[in-house]
Design a protein around this motif. Structure first.
Motif, PDB file in Angstrom:
ATOM      1  N   THR A 177       1.082  -1.407   0.050  1.00  0.00           N
ATOM      2  CA  THR A 177       0.408   0.343  -0.048  1.00  0.00           C
ATOM      3  C   THR A 177       1.064   0.839   0.202  1.00  0.00           C
ATOM      4  OG1 THR A 177      -0.399  -0.127   2.510  1.00  0.00           O
ATOM      5  CG2 THR A 177      -2.128  -1.441   0.963  1.00  0.00           C
ATOM      6  N   SER A 178       2.132   1.047   0.147  1.00  0.00           N
ATOM      7  CA  SER A 178       2.901   2.209   0.101  1.00  0.00           C
ATOM      8  C   SER A 178       4.669   2.026  -0.918  1.00  0.00           C
ATOM      9  CB  SER A 178       3.610   2.285   1.420  1.00  0.00           C
ATOM     10  OG  SER A 178       2.750   2.592   2.922  1.00  0.00           O
ATOM     11  N   GLY A 179       3.817   2.005  -2.335  1.00  0.00           N
ATOM     12  CA  GLY A 179       4.324   2.165  -2.887  1.00  0.00           C
ATOM     13  C   GLY A 179       5.979   0.934  -3.676  1.00  0.00           C
ATOM     14  N   SER A 180       6.700   0.904  -3.647  1.00  0.00           N
ATOM     15  CA  SER A 180       8.084  -0.486  -4.083  1.00  0.00           C
ATOM     16  C   SER A 180       9.514   0.093  -3.288  1.00  0.00           C
ATOM     17  CB  SER A 180       7.974  -0.888  -4.614  1.00  0.00           C
ATOM     18  OG  SER A 180       7.824   0.102  -5.630  1.00  0.00           O
ATOM     19  N   ALA A 181      10.680  -0.645  -2.783  1.00  0.00           N
ATOM     20  CA  ALA A 181      11.567  -0.116  -3.398  1.00  0.00           C
ATOM     21  C   ALA A 181      12.517  -1.097  -3.146  1.00  0.00           C
ATOM     22  CB  ALA A 181      12.126   0.751  -1.492  1.00  0.00           C
ATOM     23  N   MET A 182      14.065  -0.475  -3.795  1.00  0.00           N
ATOM     24  CA  MET A 182      15.117  -1.681  -3.626  1.00  0.00           C
ATOM     25  C   MET A 182      16.207  -1.656  -2.522  1.00  0.00           C
ATOM     26  SD  MET A 182      16.810  -3.701  -5.654  1.00  0.00           S
ATOM     27  CE  MET A 182      15.950  -3.878  -7.321  1.00  0.00           C
ATOM     28  N   LEU A 183      16.074  -2.619  -1.489  1.00  0.00           N
ATOM     29  CA  LEU A 183      16.740  -3.085  -0.944  1.00  0.00           C
ATOM     30  C   LEU A 183      17.965  -3.587  -0.433  1.00  0.00           C
ATOM     31  CD1 LEU A 183      17.280  -3.386   2.954  1.00  0.00           C
ATOM     32  CD2 LEU A 183      16.140  -5.321   2.359  1.00  0.00           C
ATOM     33  N   LEU A 184      18.995  -2.735  -0.281  1.00  0.00           N
ATOM     34  CA  LEU A 184      20.572  -3.075  -0.156  1.00  0.00           C
ATOM     35  C   LEU A 184      20.675  -4.289   0.394  1.00  0.00           C
ATOM     36  CD1 LEU A 184      20.706  -0.425  -1.862  1.00  0.00           C
ATOM     37  CD2 LEU A 184      23.179  -0.485  -2.281  1.00  0.00           C
ATOM     38  N   LEU A 185      20.912  -4.430   0.858  1.00  0.00           N
ATOM     39  CA  LEU A 185      20.278  -6.410   1.195  1.00  0.00           C
ATOM     40  C   LEU A 185      22.320  -7.117   1.775  1.00  0.00           C
ATOM     41  CD1 LEU A 185      18.886  -8.140   3.750  1.00  0.00           C
ATOM     42  CD2 LEU A 185      18.319  -9.558   1.637  1.00  0.00           C
ATOM     43  N   SER A 186      22.353  -7.133   2.654  1.00  0.00           N
ATOM     44  CA  SER A 186      23.670  -7.420   2.849  1.00  0.00           C
ATOM     45  C   SER A 186      24.001  -8.766   3.754  1.00  0.00           C
ATOM     46  CB  SER A 186      24.899  -6.636   3.713  1.00  0.00           C
ATOM     47  OG  SER A 186      24.671  -6.515   4.944  1.00  0.00           O
ATOM     48  N   GLY A 187      24.441  -9.378   4.145  1.00  0.00           N
ATOM     49  CA  GLY A 187      24.594 -10.284   5.123  1.00  0.00           C
ATOM     50  C   GLY A 187      25.048 -10.170   6.620  1.00  0.00           C
ATOM     51  N   GLY A 188      24.544  -8.570   6.559  1.00  0.00           N
ATOM     52  CA  GLY A 188      24.912  -8.158   8.254  1.00  0.00           C
ATOM     53  C   GLY A 188      23.502  -8.392   9.172  1.00  0.00           C
ATOM     54  N   ILE A 189      23.600  -7.326  10.304  1.00  0.00           N
ATOM     55  CA  ILE A 189      22.710  -7.278  11.051  1.00  0.00           C
ATOM     56  C   ILE A 189      21.486  -6.175  10.863  1.00  0.00           C
ATOM     57  CG2 ILE A 189      21.888  -6.754  13.238  1.00  0.00           C
ATOM     58  CD1 ILE A 189      24.290  -8.210  14.063  1.00  0.00           C
ATOM     59  N   ASP A 190      21.794  -5.225  10.000  1.00  0.00           N
ATOM     60  CA  ASP A 190      21.315  -4.297   9.959  1.00  0.00           C
ATOM     61  C   ASP A 190      20.225  -4.029   8.563  1.00  0.00           C
ATOM     62  OD1 ASP A 190      22.938  -3.137  12.132  1.00  0.00           O
ATOM     63  OD2 ASP A 190      24.403  -2.176  10.796  1.00  0.00           O
ATOM     64  N   SER A 191      20.326  -4.568   7.961  1.00  0.00           N
ATOM     65  CA  SER A 191      19.660  -3.756   6.278  1.00  0.00           C
ATOM     66  C   SER A 191      18.724  -4.973   6.495  1.00  0.00           C
ATOM     67  CB  SER A 191      20.159  -4.483   5.138  1.00  0.00           C
ATOM     68  OG  SER A 191      21.420  -5.401   5.533  1.00  0.00           O
ATOM     69  N   PRO A 192      18.809  -7.022   7.405  1.00  0.00           N
ATOM     70  CA  PRO A 192      17.668  -7.296   6.688  1.00  0.00           C
ATOM     71  C   PRO A 192      16.295  -6.656   8.221  1.00  0.00           C
ATOM     72  CG  PRO A 192      19.410  -9.088   7.849  1.00  0.00           C
ATOM     73  CD  PRO A 192      19.858  -7.174   7.335  1.00  0.00           C
ATOM     74  N   VAL A 193      16.329  -5.786   9.227  1.00  0.00           N
ATOM     75  CA  VAL A 193      16.082  -5.534   9.859  1.00  0.00           C
ATOM     76  C   VAL A 193      15.615  -4.094   9.097  1.00  0.00           C
ATOM     77  CG1 VAL A 193      15.761  -3.803  11.902  1.00  0.00           C
ATOM     78  CG2 VAL A 193      17.682  -5.620  12.150  1.00  0.00           C
ATOM     79  N   ALA A 194      16.368  -3.142   8.533  1.00  0.00           N
ATOM     80  CA  ALA A 194      15.509  -2.494   7.822  1.00  0.00           C
ATOM     81  C   ALA A 194      14.271  -2.389   7.078  1.00  0.00           C
ATOM     82  CB  ALA A 194      17.005  -1.228   6.794  1.00  0.00           C
ATOM     83  N   ALA A 195      15.002  -3.900   6.547  1.00  0.00           N
ATOM     84  CA  ALA A 195      13.672  -4.621   5.704  1.00  0.00           C
ATOM     85  C   ALA A 195      12.273  -4.605   6.162  1.00  0.00           C
ATOM     86  CB  ALA A 195      13.727  -5.839   5.370  1.00  0.00           C
ATOM     87  N   TYR A 196      12.335  -5.064   7.954  1.00  0.00           N
ATOM     88  CA  TYR A 196      10.941  -5.808   8.509  1.00  0.00           C
ATOM     89  C   TYR A 196      10.601  -3.945   8.438  1.00  0.00           C
ATOM     90  CZ  TYR A 196       8.532  -6.186  12.769  1.00  0.00           C
ATOM     91  OH  TYR A 196       7.623  -5.263  13.674  1.00  0.00           O
ATOM     92  N   MET A 197      11.245  -2.788   9.125  1.00  0.00           N
ATOM     93  CA  MET A 197      11.117  -1.598   9.201  1.00  0.00           C
ATOM     94  C   MET A 197      10.174  -1.246   8.041  1.00  0.00           C
ATOM     95  SD  MET A 197      13.097  -0.469  12.723  1.00  0.00           S
ATOM     96  CE  MET A 197      12.378   1.633  12.481  1.00  0.00           C
ATOM     97  N   MET A 198      10.448  -0.927   7.358  1.00  0.00           N
ATOM     98  CA  MET A 198       9.778  -1.014   5.596  1.00  0.00           C
ATOM     99  C   MET A 198       8.455  -1.279   5.177  1.00  0.00           C
ATOM    100  SD  MET A 198      11.747   1.763   5.497  1.00  0.00           S
ATOM    101  CE  MET A 198      10.538   3.105   3.531  1.00  0.00           C
ATOM    102  N   ALA A 199       8.843  -2.207   5.133  1.00  0.00           N
ATOM    103  CA  ALA A 199       7.463  -3.497   5.405  1.00  0.00           C
ATOM    104  C   ALA A 199       6.345  -3.715   5.609  1.00  0.00           C
ATOM    105  CB  ALA A 199       8.441  -5.229   5.383  1.00  0.00           C
ATOM    106  N   LYS A 200       6.799  -2.451   7.040  1.00  0.00           N
ATOM    107  CA  LYS A 200       6.152  -2.176   8.389  1.00  0.00           C
ATOM    108  C   LYS A 200       5.186  -1.395   8.201  1.00  0.00           C
ATOM    109  CE  LYS A 200       5.361  -1.840  12.942  1.00  0.00           C
ATOM    110  NZ  LYS A 200       6.192  -2.356  14.363  1.00  0.00           N
ATOM    111  N   ARG A 201       5.393  -0.380   6.757  1.00  0.00           N
ATOM    112  CA  ARG A 201       4.980   0.859   6.645  1.00  0.00           C
ATOM    113  C   ARG A 201       4.454   0.889   4.894  1.00  0.00           C
ATOM    114  NH1 ARG A 201       3.178   2.546   9.995  1.00  0.00           N
ATOM    115  NH2 ARG A 201       2.243   4.246   8.703  1.00  0.00           N
TER     116      ARG A 201
END
Ligand code: ATP
Ligand code: MG
Length: 390
Positions: A177-201
């Motif tokens: 419901t909020s458009g689309s984005a490209m996540l730069l996903l590494s194998g680290g801790i932070d980027s998966p969390v960033a994914a979760y936060m944007m999906a939540k919106r």
């Protein structure tokens, strides 16, 4: 015993004229999650969505677990479906709530009567059923202000629903419901969390990952695919783009000032991400950067990275401490994979003394001194796509 699952809308309930399209998106996402478990019918009424199983053998515990990760519901619970006869309602309610009742000291009854032909009015239902519950569980007392247990009876068209004890929903708004984005996903801790936060919106995410074989291994890439799998319960299916990055990194090593290596590499990552995003009508980029965390995430470095971007870059963990990020990573179960010790292309050829205060003009001059265009075009052309399914 016949049961269904009730989802209470959160923010969706406040959406005014657009509410329906948000509800439809929620139901669509929920269906996608629950379909593999069996067939459900979906109905909605008064900011509540009902998922009604169409066969007896559906695993409702699993359905609740899955439903608790679909963004858009503030709370959810299982409910018992019974005949609309008050004696039956009381008898069934008392046994259905047993587990919650034994763990509670205070309670209240709420009644919702959407079938106005039902002979008892809501206050009467509350009084009578409340009395029966007190008889059955003598340790309980009534507390209408702050009860530990709320027993709800809904009198609906064809049957009555009884439930006690809400679980917390995923919150947020439905993905898509909020458009689309490209996540730069590494194998680290932070980027998966960033994914979760944007999906939540409500943002629909694709993921892009850069690999540098032979400096990075196949297993490192597989680790990132596993992270994507962990994200799908929240994000839905994820289009995963894997970019061969070795030649660009070697060109950087051989042709650019060492202390600018990281910042130039990040600008080129952004460039490739944008080209693929533009091709796929994706509107923005997302990273797991947190200001000040490492040399490439100082304010100056972020300014230089952003200068290479034509589209908005969202950094949902920018103001979070590592401990706060880790807490979410544990909650979404990506943490254990993230800490597996595989190499990332970012750690290949890293300079001993990266510039923490890069000057944009110097960075741009260094980038202009070498023609990266053919390598960028080649990397984009050789990018592999794999859809990671729920
Ligand atoms: P993370 O925990 O997400 O790996 P980090 O703290 O390790 O982040 P960096 O390595 O500087 O920080 O990466 C910052 C961001 O750049 C990451 O959050 C991610 O969005 C992106 N990134 C880093 N490496 C890669 C990669 N190999 N492929 C795709 N994106 C990457
Ligand atoms: Mg990293």
């Amino acid at each position: 015993m016949k049961e269904l699952i009730i989802f209470k809308e959160g923010e969706i309930a406040l959406k005014g004229l657009n509410k329906r399209s948000f509800e439809d998106a929620f139901i669509r996402n929920l269906k996608h999650r629950l379909n593999p478990l069996g067939k459900f019918e979906y109905t909605k009424a008064q900011s509540t969505i009902y998922a009604i199983p169409q066969s007896e053998d559906i695993d409702l515990d699993e359905a609740v677990e899955r439903g608790s990760k679909v963004f858009g519901a503030a709370a959810l619970c299982r409910a018992l479906v019974v005949e609309k006869n008050f004696d039956v309602i009381c008898k069934e309610a008392i046994s259905y709530i047993e587990e919650t009742a034994m763990m509670s000291r205070t309670f209240k009854v709420e009644a919702k009567r959407s079938d106005k032909k039902f002979p008892m009015k809501s206050p009467e239902i509350c009084m009578e059923l409340g009395g029966k519950i007190l008889e059955a569980y003598p340790q309980l007392t009534v507390d209408v202000k702050n009860p530990q247990m709320v027993v709800t009876v809904e009198i609906r068209d064809t049957s009555a629903y009884i439930h006690a004890g809400n679980l917390r929903g995923a919150g947020g708004i439905p993905v898509g419901t909020s458009g689309s984005a490209m996540l730069l996903l590494s194998g680290g801790i932070d980027s998966p969390v960033a994914a979760y936060m944007m999906a939540k919106r409500g943002v629909k995410l694709s993921a892009i990952h850069y690999v540098s074989p032979p400096y990075t291994s196949e297993r490192a890439r597989l680790k990132v695919e596993r992270l994507c799998e962990k994200l799908t319960p929240y994000c839905g299916d994820i289009a995963f783009y894997c970019v061969p990055f070795t030649k660009i990194q070697e060109a950087l090593r051989d042709n650019c000032p060492e202390e600018l290596f990281t910042i130039l590499m990040r600008r080129l990552m952004m460039e490739i991400a944008q080209r693929i995003a533009e091709e796929k009508d994706i509107q923005a980029l997302v990273t797991g950067e947190s200001v000040g965390q490492v040399a490439s995430q100082t304010m100056g470095a972020i300014v230089c990275t952003d200068a290479a971007c034509r589209m908005p870059v969202f950094r949902p963990v920018i103001g979070m401490d590592k401990t706060e990020i880790v807490e979410i990573a544990r909650k979404i179960d990506t943490f254990d994979i993230s800490i597996e010790p595989y190499e990332d292309c970012c750690t290949v050829f890293t300079p001993k003394h990266p510039k923490t205060r890069p000057v944009l003009a110097d960075v741009e001059a260094a980038q202009a001194a070498f023609d990266f265009e053919p390598l960028i075009a080649e990397a984009v052309a050789e990018t592999e796509l794999k859809v990671i399914k729920l």
